[in-house]
Design a protein around this motif. Structure first.
Motif, PDB file in Angstrom:
ATOM      1  N   ARG A  16      32.359  26.340  36.542  1.00 26.46           N
ATOM      2  CA  ARG A  16      31.782  27.808  36.842  1.00 26.46           C
ATOM      3  C   ARG A  16      33.049  28.744  37.076  1.00 26.46           C
ATOM      4  O   ARG A  16      32.703  29.959  36.513  1.00 26.46           O
ATOM      5  N   VAL A  17      34.067  28.493  37.336  1.00 31.70           N
ATOM      6  CA  VAL A  17      35.092  29.337  37.184  1.00 31.70           C
ATOM      7  C   VAL A  17      35.645  29.561  35.888  1.00 31.70           C
ATOM      8  O   VAL A  17      35.977  30.755  35.430  1.00 31.70           O
ATOM      9  N   VAL A  19      33.644  29.477  33.219  1.00 29.90           N
ATOM     10  CA  VAL A  19      32.694  30.329  32.539  1.00 29.90           C
ATOM     11  C   VAL A  19      32.870  31.907  33.162  1.00 29.90           C
ATOM     12  O   VAL A  19      32.860  32.720  32.467  1.00 29.90           O
ATOM     13  N   ALA A  20      33.289  31.935  34.383  1.00 27.08           N
ATOM     14  CA  ALA A  20      33.452  33.226  34.879  1.00 27.08           C
ATOM     15  C   ALA A  20      34.751  33.952  34.162  1.00 27.08           C
ATOM     16  O   ALA A  20      34.410  35.085  33.786  1.00 27.08           O
ATOM     17  N   ILE A  21      35.825  33.304  33.832  1.00 24.44           N
ATOM     18  CA  ILE A  21      36.812  33.863  33.369  1.00 24.44           C
ATOM     19  C   ILE A  21      36.548  34.207  31.773  1.00 24.44           C
ATOM     20  O   ILE A  21      36.842  35.147  31.351  1.00 24.44           O
ATOM     21  N   ILE A  24      34.587  37.343  31.840  1.00 22.59           N
ATOM     22  CA  ILE A  24      35.262  38.681  31.924  1.00 22.59           C
ATOM     23  C   ILE A  24      36.123  38.876  30.566  1.00 22.59           C
ATOM     24  O   ILE A  24      36.098  40.045  30.168  1.00 22.59           O
TER      25      ILE A  24
END
Lengths: 137, 119
Positions: A16-17, A19-21, A24
């Motif tokens: 999930r981290v 995917v978040a990066i 962005i």
């Protein structure tokens, strides 16, 4: 049955981290390319088209990593692999011939303008895809 | 830009990133406290964005549209990241909030660099 042992999803846990990066980077690369192409395309068309290409690749990687369908994993492999190729090729070209790139892209100088995250991110992405790969039936 | 408010948003986003990482280090899922912290930081960012838009139309900036896009990004990233983080009830949720906070911090720094008013 395949359903009995579902492969680990790429978008949960530490994924999930990731995917978040990617999300962005997708946002910032696309927005940057849009401003460059709309505002001053003639200044450095090659650099701005590369920015746009990078933006699309980040969007595809985000979609691939966030998705759960089988094709999402394939898409993620392709997009992240292309991303690694892109940052290595563009990074090397900018080092060898800086004059050909009057304006920076995300991948210029191996992503120096972005704290070298564009260089590290695909490596982490490939490692994560490998780690979460479905176990052979 | 407005030095006090910019400094406040930088400190607040930095502290929020640290908060998310500390929660992750303690192996705790993001909870109510983190959500409140995000709310406070987003309120600060929104105040900065409103002031920024008002001020941006009174002056000439070399990259006006880029400045306005960064203002929008600085406000939008954290709410979206937080939404995404709370779907992950593990330590990684806190890391997602931290990533959003760091990205916002970078956007605020970029805003400082883009604020070169003339006229």
């Amino acid at each position: 049955m395949a359903e009995a042992r579902t492969p680990r999803a790429t978008a949960t846990g530490a994924g999930r981290v990731l995917v978040a990066i990617y999300g962005i980077f997708a946002l910032s690369a696309t927005a940057r390319a849009a401003v460059q192409i709309a505002g001053r395309f003639g200044d450095a068309p090659l650099a701005y088209l590369l920015s746009a290409l990078a933006g699309v690749v980040y969007i595809l990687a985000t979609v691939g990593l966030a998705g759960t369908r089988p094709w999402a994993r394939t898409l993620a492999w392709a997009a992240v692999g292309f991303e690694l190729t892109g940052v290595l090729v563009v990074g090397t070209l900018t080092v060898l011939d800086a004059a050909a790139f009057p304006d920076d892209t995300v991948w210029s100088f191996y992503g120096r303008g972005y704290g070298f995250v564009p260089l590290v991110l695909p490596l982490v992405g490939l490692w994560w895809l490998h780690r979460t790969r479905p176990s052979p039936a | 830009m407005y030095d006090a408010l910019a400094l406040a948003t930088l400190v607040a986003t930095g502290a929020l990133a640290l908060f998310g990482l500390v929660l992750a280090a303690l192996n705790r899922a993001p909870g109510r406290e983190l959500k409140i912290a995000v709310g406070v930081v987003v309120a600060l960012l929104a105040a900065q964005a409103v002031l920024g838009v008002v001020r941006a139309f009174g002056v000439t900036l070399p990259e006006q549209s880029t400045f306005l896009i960064y203002l929008a990004v600085s406000v939008c990233v954290l709410p979206i990241a937080t939404q995404f983080a709370y779907a992950e009830p593990t330590r990684w949720g806190g890391v997602v909030v931290a990533v959003g906070a760091i990205a916002t911090l970078v956007a605020v720094l970029r805003l400082q660099g883009l604020w070169v008013p003339s006229g």
